[in-house]
Design a protein around this motif. Structure first.
Motif, PDB file in Angstrom:
ATOM      1  N   GLN A  29      24.879  50.046  76.609  1.00 53.70           N
ATOM      2  CA  GLN A  29      23.926  51.069  77.030  1.00 53.70           C
ATOM      3  C   GLN A  29      22.555  50.456  77.306  1.00 53.70           C
ATOM      4  O   GLN A  29      21.896  50.807  78.284  1.00 53.70           O
ATOM      5  CB  GLN A  29      23.808  52.173  75.964  1.00 53.70           C
ATOM      6  CG  GLN A  29      22.961  53.335  76.402  1.00 53.70           C
ATOM      7  CD  GLN A  29      23.494  54.026  77.639  1.00 53.70           C
ATOM      8  OE1 GLN A  29      24.691  54.227  77.794  1.00 53.70           O
ATOM      9  NE2 GLN A  29      22.607  54.394  78.550  1.00 53.70           N
ATOM     10  N   LYS A  30      22.154  49.534  76.467  1.00 50.37           N
ATOM     11  CA  LYS A  30      20.869  48.849  76.662  1.00 50.37           C
ATOM     12  C   LYS A  30      20.880  48.043  77.966  1.00 50.37           C
ATOM     13  O   LYS A  30      19.916  48.063  78.733  1.00 50.37           O
ATOM     14  CB  LYS A  30      20.599  47.930  75.469  1.00 50.37           C
ATOM     15  CG  LYS A  30      19.267  47.240  75.507  1.00 50.37           C
ATOM     16  CD  LYS A  30      19.059  46.401  74.262  1.00 50.37           C
ATOM     17  CE  LYS A  30      17.750  45.657  74.328  1.00 50.37           C
ATOM     18  NZ  LYS A  30      17.545  44.785  73.163  1.00 50.37           N
ATOM     19  N   GLU A  31      21.983  47.345  78.215  1.00 53.61           N
ATOM     20  CA  GLU A  31      22.130  46.560  79.443  1.00 53.61           C
ATOM     21  C   GLU A  31      22.144  47.472  80.673  1.00 53.61           C
ATOM     22  O   GLU A  31      21.554  47.148  81.704  1.00 53.61           O
ATOM     23  CB  GLU A  31      23.421  45.740  79.378  1.00 53.61           C
ATOM     24  CG  GLU A  31      23.575  44.740  80.481  1.00 53.61           C
ATOM     25  CD  GLU A  31      22.611  43.584  80.385  1.00 53.61           C
ATOM     26  OE1 GLU A  31      22.280  43.016  81.442  1.00 53.61           O
ATOM     27  OE2 GLU A  31      22.180  43.243  79.267  1.00 53.61           O
ATOM     28  N   LEU A  32      22.801  48.625  80.564  1.00 50.32           N
ATOM     29  CA  LEU A  32      22.850  49.583  81.665  1.00 50.32           C
ATOM     30  C   LEU A  32      21.455  50.101  81.991  1.00 50.32           C
ATOM     31  O   LEU A  32      21.049  50.140  83.158  1.00 50.32           O
ATOM     32  CB  LEU A  32      23.774  50.754  81.317  1.00 50.32           C
ATOM     33  CG  LEU A  32      23.876  51.871  82.342  1.00 50.32           C
ATOM     34  CD1 LEU A  32      24.462  51.359  83.652  1.00 50.32           C
ATOM     35  CD2 LEU A  32      24.706  53.010  81.799  1.00 50.32           C
ATOM     36  N   THR A  33      20.698  50.463  80.983  1.00 48.57           N
ATOM     37  CA  THR A  33      19.342  50.968  81.188  1.00 48.57           C
ATOM     38  C   THR A  33      18.453  49.907  81.841  1.00 48.57           C
ATOM     39  O   THR A  33      17.722  50.206  82.785  1.00 48.57           O
ATOM     40  CB  THR A  33      18.736  51.403  79.843  1.00 48.57           C
ATOM     41  OG1 THR A  33      19.595  52.379  79.240  1.00 48.57           O
ATOM     42  CG2 THR A  33      17.359  52.007  80.030  1.00 48.57           C
ATOM     43  N   ALA A  34      18.549  48.683  81.369  1.00 46.83           N
ATOM     44  CA  ALA A  34      17.734  47.603  81.927  1.00 46.83           C
ATOM     45  C   ALA A  34      18.102  47.328  83.380  1.00 46.83           C
ATOM     46  O   ALA A  34      17.222  47.141  84.234  1.00 46.83           O
ATOM     47  CB  ALA A  34      17.906  46.337  81.084  1.00 46.83           C
ATOM     48  N   THR A  35      19.387  47.345  83.687  1.00 47.52           N
ATOM     49  CA  THR A  35      19.836  47.070  85.057  1.00 47.52           C
ATOM     50  C   THR A  35      19.426  48.194  85.992  1.00 47.52           C
ATOM     51  O   THR A  35      19.030  47.954  87.136  1.00 47.52           O
ATOM     52  CB  THR A  35      21.359  46.863  85.081  1.00 47.52           C
ATOM     53  OG1 THR A  35      21.721  45.858  84.129  1.00 47.52           O
ATOM     54  CG2 THR A  35      21.823  46.413  86.454  1.00 47.52           C
ATOM     55  N   ARG A  80      30.137  47.790  86.898  1.00 45.79           N
ATOM     56  CA  ARG A  80      30.887  47.032  85.892  1.00 45.79           C
ATOM     57  C   ARG A  80      30.609  47.563  84.487  1.00 45.79           C
ATOM     58  O   ARG A  80      31.528  47.740  83.677  1.00 45.79           O
ATOM     59  CB  ARG A  80      30.515  45.551  85.950  1.00 45.79           C
ATOM     60  CG  ARG A  80      31.109  44.803  87.090  1.00 45.79           C
ATOM     61  CD  ARG A  80      30.780  43.310  86.979  1.00 45.79           C
ATOM     62  NE  ARG A  80      30.990  42.684  88.262  1.00 45.79           N
ATOM     63  CZ  ARG A  80      30.035  42.329  89.104  1.00 45.79           C
ATOM     64  NH1 ARG A  80      28.770  42.481  88.789  1.00 45.79           N
ATOM     65  NH2 ARG A  80      30.329  41.784  90.255  1.00 45.79           N
ATOM     66  N   ILE A  81      29.351  47.792  84.197  1.00 49.41           N
ATOM     67  CA  ILE A  81      28.974  48.265  82.858  1.00 49.41           C
ATOM     68  C   ILE A  81      29.570  49.634  82.596  1.00 49.41           C
ATOM     69  O   ILE A  81      30.132  49.891  81.527  1.00 49.41           O
ATOM     70  CB  ILE A  81      27.441  48.277  82.700  1.00 49.41           C
ATOM     71  CG1 ILE A  81      26.887  46.850  82.769  1.00 49.41           C
ATOM     72  CG2 ILE A  81      27.036  48.944  81.391  1.00 49.41           C
ATOM     73  CD1 ILE A  81      25.381  46.773  82.894  1.00 49.41           C
ATOM     74  N   LYS A  82      29.476  50.531  83.571  1.00 47.19           N
ATOM     75  CA  LYS A  82      30.035  51.871  83.393  1.00 47.19           C
ATOM     76  C   LYS A  82      31.547  51.827  83.242  1.00 47.19           C
ATOM     77  O   LYS A  82      32.124  52.607  82.479  1.00 47.19           O
ATOM     78  CB  LYS A  82      29.641  52.769  84.567  1.00 47.19           C
ATOM     79  CG  LYS A  82      28.178  53.163  84.527  1.00 47.19           C
ATOM     80  CD  LYS A  82      27.835  54.125  85.641  1.00 47.19           C
ATOM     81  CE  LYS A  82      26.399  54.586  85.531  1.00 47.19           C
ATOM     82  NZ  LYS A  82      26.059  55.576  86.570  1.00 47.19           N
ATOM     83  N   SER A 108      33.662  53.215  80.008  1.00 52.06           N
ATOM     84  CA  SER A 108      34.771  54.165  80.067  1.00 52.06           C
ATOM     85  C   SER A 108      36.048  53.562  79.478  1.00 52.06           C
ATOM     86  O   SER A 108      36.861  54.277  78.884  1.00 52.06           O
ATOM     87  CB  SER A 108      35.016  54.618  81.502  1.00 52.06           C
ATOM     88  OG  SER A 108      35.451  53.547  82.292  1.00 52.06           O
ATOM     89  N   GLU A 109      36.245  52.245  79.611  1.00 55.99           N
ATOM     90  CA  GLU A 109      37.386  51.589  78.990  1.00 55.99           C
ATOM     91  C   GLU A 109      37.305  51.665  77.471  1.00 55.99           C
ATOM     92  O   GLU A 109      38.315  51.875  76.804  1.00 55.99           O
ATOM     93  CB  GLU A 109      37.464  50.124  79.408  1.00 55.99           C
ATOM     94  CG  GLU A 109      37.953  49.906  80.808  1.00 55.99           C
ATOM     95  CD  GLU A 109      37.944  48.437  81.198  1.00 55.99           C
ATOM     96  OE1 GLU A 109      37.531  47.588  80.380  1.00 55.99           O
ATOM     97  OE2 GLU A 109      38.336  48.154  82.344  1.00 55.99           O
ATOM     98  N   SER A 110      36.117  51.507  76.929  1.00 59.30           N
ATOM     99  CA  SER A 110      35.981  51.536  75.472  1.00 59.30           C
ATOM    100  C   SER A 110      36.169  52.966  74.943  1.00 59.30           C
ATOM    101  O   SER A 110      36.651  53.141  73.831  1.00 59.30           O
ATOM    102  CB  SER A 110      34.619  50.993  75.046  1.00 59.30           C
ATOM    103  OG  SER A 110      33.577  51.818  75.516  1.00 59.30           O
TER     104      SER A 110
END
Length: 71
Positions: free
Chosen positions: A23-29, A60-62, A66-68
């Motif tokens: 989530q942190k990586e998604l927000t930063a990207t 990729r992050i999303k 969803s996989e997790s």
């Protein structure tokens, strides 16, 4: 001096992150993508390929999120 965009993590590094890290990586990207889009509108962006690469990274992050959830 302009701030340079951070390097995008590869899929192995993303898979090693937990849910909070993703989530942190998604927000930063997403923030970096927004800045790139604003630079493009202003005519300041010289490396337009970065927009596409950030969009792919967000996807990729999303996907990993969803996989997790499904697992």
């Amino acid at each position: 001096m302009a701030k340079k965009a951070t390097a995008l993590k590869d899929i192995k590094a993303l898979r090693a992150l937990d849910a909070a890290g993703l989530q942190k990586e998604l927000t930063a990207t997403e923030k970096e993508l927004f800045v790139l889009q604003m630079k493009q509108v202003a005519g300041e962006l010289k490396q337009s390929h970065l927009i596409a690469s950030h969009r792919r990274q967000i996807a990729r992050i999303k996907t990993l999120q969803s996989e997790s959830i499904a697992a």
